[in-house]
Design a protein around this motif. Sequence first.
Motif, PDB file in Angstrom:
ATOM      1  N   SER A 220      22.756  36.622 -47.626  1.00  0.00           N
ATOM      2  CA  SER A 220      24.175  36.531 -47.985  1.00  0.00           C
ATOM      3  C   SER A 220      25.119  36.683 -46.795  1.00  0.00           C
ATOM      4  CB  SER A 220      24.528  37.613 -49.013  1.00  0.00           C
ATOM      5  OG  SER A 220      24.333  38.908 -48.469  1.00  0.00           O
TER       6      SER A 220
ATOM      7  N   SER B 220      26.606  30.860 -42.203  1.00  0.00           N
ATOM      8  CA  SER B 220      27.381  29.640 -42.523  1.00  0.00           C
ATOM      9  C   SER B 220      27.939  29.042 -41.243  1.00  0.00           C
ATOM     10  CB  SER B 220      28.509  29.981 -43.503  1.00  0.00           C
ATOM     11  OG  SER B 220      27.999  30.448 -44.724  1.00  0.00           O
TER      12      SER B 220
ATOM     13  N   ARG C 164      20.642  27.709 -48.236  1.00  0.00           N
ATOM     14  CA  ARG C 164      20.315  28.919 -49.001  1.00  0.00           C
ATOM     15  C   ARG C 164      20.832  28.793 -50.430  1.00  0.00           C
ATOM     16  NH1 ARG C 164      24.289  33.408 -46.096  1.00  0.00           N
ATOM     17  NH2 ARG C 164      26.064  32.050 -45.766  1.00  0.00           N
TER      18      ARG C 164
ATOM     19  N   SER D 123      26.841  32.884 -50.119  1.00  0.00           N
ATOM     20  CA  SER D 123      27.357  33.712 -49.034  1.00  0.00           C
ATOM     21  C   SER D 123      28.289  34.777 -49.585  1.00  0.00           C
ATOM     22  CB  SER D 123      28.108  32.843 -48.015  1.00  0.00           C
ATOM     23  OG  SER D 123      28.797  33.648 -47.084  1.00  0.00           O
TER      24      SER D 123
ATOM     25  N   SER E  85      25.456  26.505 -47.653  1.00  0.00           N
ATOM     26  CA  SER E  85      25.471  27.680 -48.523  1.00  0.00           C
ATOM     27  C   SER E  85      25.614  27.255 -49.983  1.00  0.00           C
ATOM     28  CB  SER E  85      26.613  28.617 -48.139  1.00  0.00           C
ATOM     29  OG  SER E  85      26.425  29.118 -46.831  1.00  0.00           O
TER      30      SER E  85
END
Length: 1010
Positions: free
Chosen positions: A280, A285, A295, A299, A543
């Motif tokens: 996260s 990013s 992912r 985020s 993300s």
Amino acid sequence: MTEWCHSAMAQALITLASFLLPSLTVAVHNSTTGGCAIIRPPRDGGIRYRGLTQEQIRSVQILPVDYEIEYICRGNRVIVGPKVRKCLPNGTWTDMTLWSKCLLLCPRVWTSLENGQVVARPPGPPVEGTVLHYNCLSGFRLVGRNSTLCTKLGKWDSPKPVCHSVTSDDDRHYTGKKKLYIGALFPMSGGWPGGQACLPSAQMALELVNKRTDILPDYELEMIYYDSMCDPGEATKLLYDLLYTEPIKIVLMPGCSSVSTLVAEAARMWNLIVLSYGSSSPALSNRQRFPTFFRTHPSATLHNPTRVQLFQKWKWTKIATIQQTTEVFTSTLDDLEQRVKEAGIEISVRQSFLTDPAVAVKNLKRQDARIIVGLFYETEARKVFCEVFKEKLYGKKYVWFLIGWYADNWFKIKDPSIDCTVENMTEAVEGHVTTEIVMLNPETVRGASNLTSQEFLEQLMFRLGGKNPEETGGFQEAPLAYDAVWALALALNKTVGPLREKGRRLEDFNYNNQDITAEIYRALNTSSFEGVSGHVVFDAQGSRMAWTLIEQLQGGSYKKIGYYDSTKGNLSWYGNDKWIGPGPPADQTVVIEEFRFLSQKLFASVSVFAGLGILLGIVCLTFNIYNSKVRYIQNSQPYLNNITAVGCMMALAAVFPLGMDGLHVHRAQFPVVCQFRLWLLGLGFSLAYGSMFTKIWWVHTVFTKKDDKKEKRKQHLEPWKLYATVGVLLAVDVLSLMIWQIVDPLHITIEKFTKEAPKGDLDVLIQPLLEHCNSEKMNTWLGVVYGYKGLLLLLGIFLAYETKSISTEKINDHRAVGMAIYNVAVLCMITAPVTMILSSQQDASFAFASLAIVFSVYITLVVLFIPKMRRLITRGEWQSEQQDTMKTGSSTNNNDEEKSRQLERENRELQKIIQEKEVRVSELRNQLAERQALRSRRPQSTPNQNHSTPPPASSQNDPKPLLPPPGYPLPSSDNHSLPASYPNSSILYQADSKISRNHCHNSRLQLLYN
């Protein structure tokens, strides 16, 4: 604790704390209550005490509640069992029923088998007691033992087996599906043991994918995974094994932000796609740093779009922030600052703290913060709201936004670090709003896996064997791992067709093949499907974009008030939000905006002068055009003077839009006014000054070069060259202005001044505003224009000075042009910097700029045109005549040429008169001959004649002797023989006398009789 353990821990604190651990400061308790006693580390290991110095480690006996310790091992040993323990309120450490051991690690090369499978028992790192079981793929046979044991010495008890082809060692084609391998790192232990639930979830997805006939029908996905322990150091060794042992992995799937950062940064060198399920950190990013990273875990910055949406819903344009000084919160706040800026929302106050938030909260109160975003961990949140209660920074005028992953009763937990009661905390936090990322689809829909979110949870619980979800690490993130496998499978399936068209296959992938990696990247980047965690789609940075749950604390408990879907920008609102006041509070003190406008008296006065100047320019232009054929006007290059007059009028016309502001035009039309200002003033200057500059440039070029001075003066002045020079200067200005307006057009900007408090109302502030014409890179464009114009002005001054003593009839007003250039240059060089300094004072700036324009134009018109008017009026040189082109440069030569041309014209006129006289003489001769013939036929005398004709004065057989030689007058006795139209015959010879008086050459006299 032995001396070696102390030194090892000190070294670990120095070398690893900055990379692996956040900066924490804990209080050292020397009492025997409210904490946990120090425990011994495992054999061949030590303990890392977070936030304590070496001196504190030696003296501390009791550690506080919630304090965490971490086991570390020496050499090539790894922790088996809990790596981190936390002090509980009852004075015990977590997981004390589970042993933590430091065991030797056997070589990982044994854990992979080319063309085969390896199963570890128990799962995890290959340590003492681990048994590996081998089997080969279809079409291969196992050579060697089918199992091996890791001994206490850190070695395997048997050589690694190999899989040989049944038919040929070189033949790798076999029946059945071709396998594609995924290299995964699941943290089964460590700070975040998320692999405990994420690994079974991913295996569930793999089984379903491999059973589907519509997804990768010719392939089978297999996962090779290791326990990263959420440790970057451990992950480095595991990544080495994954990359340098067979088989080749087509994708990497790490967990934990720190591990994902390491893997994603290294994967680009192997052309590997990285798909994370549990990271996260906002730092990931970054497409420049992690070009192949994706992912499914959103985020931490995903909260920010929801916050911005709520700010806009409640019409807030001003917020404040307070954050704990850690990397994750700093990155999140930087992202929020960028998003609110794009949404037109201002962060008026930004405060941060390390451990004590008292000063930061006081600053929020002092700077009148109303809408406050708080970014801090749960323990610090209690400290913040205790200070909020003390400063009365809560109630109907304030709204707090917090993170949603705190415990539901976080503000009721007793904390010895604060001196506020539960009642105080409950009062302070009432009405605050939280945002939390949704990791399980709240809707009952069947997605790509044909499972609803509830069905997924049921199957996951069955696979976990009934373990308590709250005690299973990564249970909340398990849907993300499940959807990560599905996202990968769907992306690989999408690449099969494009690769086949290129003559490639997925099984051809190797670490040097960029084409296959690019296809997988494109497929993942365009992924969009319904998963058990919600709609799966990736943003430009790779993300996950997911839903966000919005809750509000109402009456001491959290209530759901809405959801926000960041993929579609859709806000689902329940409408059950409650406020202490009548509604959402205002984001700031009421401010009344007032624009500052230009003084209308000043504008009218300057406009009158500008109008009179334009009228003067029209008079000068008319005068110059009407008298353009007069020699004196012609010698001043009247067309250039016409251009100067037009440029002056355009510059004066720019005064009118220069004085227009919001009082005269609407803000929507204000950019048009800005364009008129720029173009009228720019083109007016180019025409007026460019024409004067061209004159002075030509004079300097012709008359200041010593070597070819005489030849230059004799050259014929070609006007088109002068016009071409003006055209070049004008084209440069037009081109530069067009580029400016296309690349960075002018627009209206509002300058804000210090707020002013009106009399009698302390709750309202007056905000003075001023409109400006501006562009994004205004200073750069002005620098280019001013630099170019400034060089022209300086060059014009230099040329005017150099030519001040030159006299020429080709451009007879160059001295007046030089004087005008002096005045224009001085005014422009003073006005440009002064108006930039006075840009915030609308009256002074307009007065200075407009009067400079008016004065420079008046001076130019008066200096250039008034002397010409005066000369033509006083000397009466108004007659128009056709002029020949002048061929010399000095006044003396001009006079000689004038006389020569006058003589040539008189000679031509005399030749014409002589021809007419010769014709008349020939006629008279014929008449005389006829008379003589008539007289010769008559008798000498007749008596009956009533009269007699007098005899001629003399008889002549040839009439030629009647004409005297040239230069002599006719006899007076013969005057009667000439016609009455020639009363004075001497006019035939006036040219002779005139030529004699002018001392002409003898050859010219002969022209009269040719």
